[in-house]
Design an enzyme around this catalytic site. Structure first.
Site: not given
Ligand code: GLY
Length: 359
Positions: A120, A142, A184, A226, A236, A240, A244, A247, A251, A264
Site C-alpha cells: 500500500r 505520474k 519534451e 515542471k 491534473e 498540468r 500534454n 501527447h 499517444h 515517445h
Molecule cells: N508528462 C506530463 C506530466 O507529468 O504531467
C-alpha cells in the site's frame, strides 16, 4: 550542483541537478531512511551505471537488492511489473523499504507504480538516466504501465522522495534518445516560455555538443517549469494538462505503431506539429509560429509528420480512450502563441480530419 524543490506541503521533495551525483554516498542516501533498498533498472542501464550506484548505496551502509527489467516501452506492462513485486517479496522487503529507480521513463514509471502499490505504498527515489526522464517523467509523480488498449492507462499519482539528475548520463545516451528528450524540452518553450524557445534555437550547437553549462541550464529550466506546474496542480485538474501538448496525437501514434517502434518523444514531436496546425486552422496562431515550431523540432532531428500510414480513423480510435477525454469530448492542448497554450474541447471532427489527412 543546482537544487530545486517541488512544493507539495509535507510531500515536497528536492531535485538535484549536477555531475558525479551517482558517486556521492551522502547525497544519494539523504532521503532514504530504510536500511534496505530495491534498486530497479533495465538490461541496458545495468551495464552502464548499476555497479556504480549499488557501490555508492552500499558504501552508505544500505543493503541493496536489484531487479533488472527488460529494456523498452513494449515491456511497460502489468506482467513485467510483477518482476519488481517478486523481487521485493523474495527479498522480504517490508513497508519501510525504498525503491530506487535507475533508468529512463519506463523504469521510473514502473518502479514508481510498484512503490505506490507495494504494501500500500513505500518510499521511492528517481535516478533518471535519459534526457526525457530528466526533464519530464521523473518529476511530478505520474507512474503507470501501458495496456494494449492505451498508454499509461493503469497507474497512480505517487511522488518520489527525491530526484537526482546526473547530467553525465547524457554522454552514454544514444542520439535518437537525446532527440526524443528534446521534444519534451521544446514543449516547455512552446507552452510556457518564449525566451527559452528562442534560447534552444540560438544554443543548438552547445546543447547538442553536451556543454555542461548549457545542459544544466536547459534541464534546470525544464524542471523549474515542471515543478511550478505540478506544485499548483498535482492531479491534473487544470494547468498540468498543458504539459500534454502533442501527447493526445502522440499517444495515438505510439499505440497504433506498437509501443516502442516510435520513441515517445518522436511521437510527441509529430503530435506538437499537429497541435500547432490545429491552432493555425482555428486562427489561434500565425503561420510564422507554426514554421518556427517545425524548424526547431527538425533542428533537433525529430519528425514533424505523423506516419504516412495513419489516417483519421487510426488516430481517433486511440484518442477516444485517451485520459484527456472528459464527458465524451476530446480535449486538445493547443498553442496560442510560442510561449503559451490552452485547452480546447471544441475541435470539430471535420477539422481534425482535415488536419490529420492533409498533413
Ligand atoms: N508528462 C506530463 C506530466 O507529468 O504531467
Amino acid at each position: 550542483m543546482k537544487q530545486l524543490e517541488v512544493q507539495l506541503g509535507d510531500r515536497s521533495y528536492p531535485i538535484y541537478i549536477g555531475q558525479q551525483l551517482f558517486n556521492d554516498a551522502e547525497l544519494l542516501t539523504r532521503h532514504i531512511s530504510s536500511n534496505k533498498v530495491m534498486l530497479v533498472t533495465n538490461t541496458l542501464v545495468e551495464t552502464l551505471y548499476l555497479k556504480q550506484v549499488k557501490n555508492t548505496l552500499e558504501r552508505a551502509g544500505k543493503s541493496v537488492d536489484v531487479t533488472v527489467l527488460p529494456d523498452g516501452e513494449s515491456y511497460k506492462t502489468l506482467e513485467t511489473l510483477n518482476l519488481i513485486f517478486d523481487g521485493l517479496l523474495q527479498g522480504i522487503h517490508g513497508r519501510d523499504t525504498c525503491i530506487v529507480a535507475l533508468g529512463g521513463g519506463v523504469v521510473g514509471d514502473m518502479a514508481g507504480f510498484a512503490a505506490s502499490c507495494y504494501q500500500r505504498g513505500v518510499d521511492f527515489i528517481q535516478l533518471p538516466t535519459t534526457l526525457l526522464s530528466q526533464v519530464d517523467s521523473s518529476v511530478g509523480g505520474k507512474t503507470a504501465v501501458n495496456h494494449p488498449l492505451g498508454k499509461n492507462m493503469i497507474g497512480a499519482f505517487y511522488q518520489p522522495k527525491a530526484v537526482y539528475i546526473d547530467i553525465d548520463c547524457l554522454k552514454t545516451l544514444a542520439s535518437e534518445q537525446f532527440s526524443a528528450g528534446m521534444a519534451e524540452v521544446i514543449k516547455y518553450g512552446i507552452i510556457w516560455d518564449r525566451e527559452f524557445f528562442d534560447w534552444l534555437d540560438s544554443n543548438h550547437q552547445t546543447i547538442v555538443g553536451l556543454d555542461n553549462d548549457a545542459i544544466t541550464t536547459m534541464i534546470a529550466r525544464c524542471c523549474e517549469i515542471k515543478a511550478e506546474v505540478v506544485s499548483s496542480d498535482e492531479h491534473e485538474r487544470g494547468i498540468r494538462a498543458l504539459l500534454n501538448l502533442g501527447h493526445t496525437f502522440g499517444h495515438a501514434i505510439e499505440s497504433e505503431q506498437g509501443y516502442g517502434s516510435w520513441l515517445h518523444g518522436e511521437a510527441v514531436a509529430a503530435g506538437m506539429v499537429l497541435a500547432a496546425k490545429t491552432s493555425l486552422a482555428l486562427g489561434l496562431i500565425e503561420s510564422e509560429s507554426l514554421v518556427n515550431i517545425q524548424q526547431l523540432i527538425s533542428r533537433y532531428q525529430l519528425p514533424i509528420n505523423a506516419p504516412s500510414t495513419m489516417n483519421y480513423n487510426s488516430f481517433i480510435k486511440h484518442m477516444v480512450i485517451d485520459k484527456k477525454v472528459i464527458a465524451g469530448k476530446l480535449r486538445f492542448v493547443l498553442p496560442t502563441s510560442i510561449g503559451s497554450a490552452e485547452l480546447y474541447s471544441d475541435v470539430t471532427e471535420d477539422l481534425l480530419k482535415q488536419i490529420i489527412e492533409c498533413s
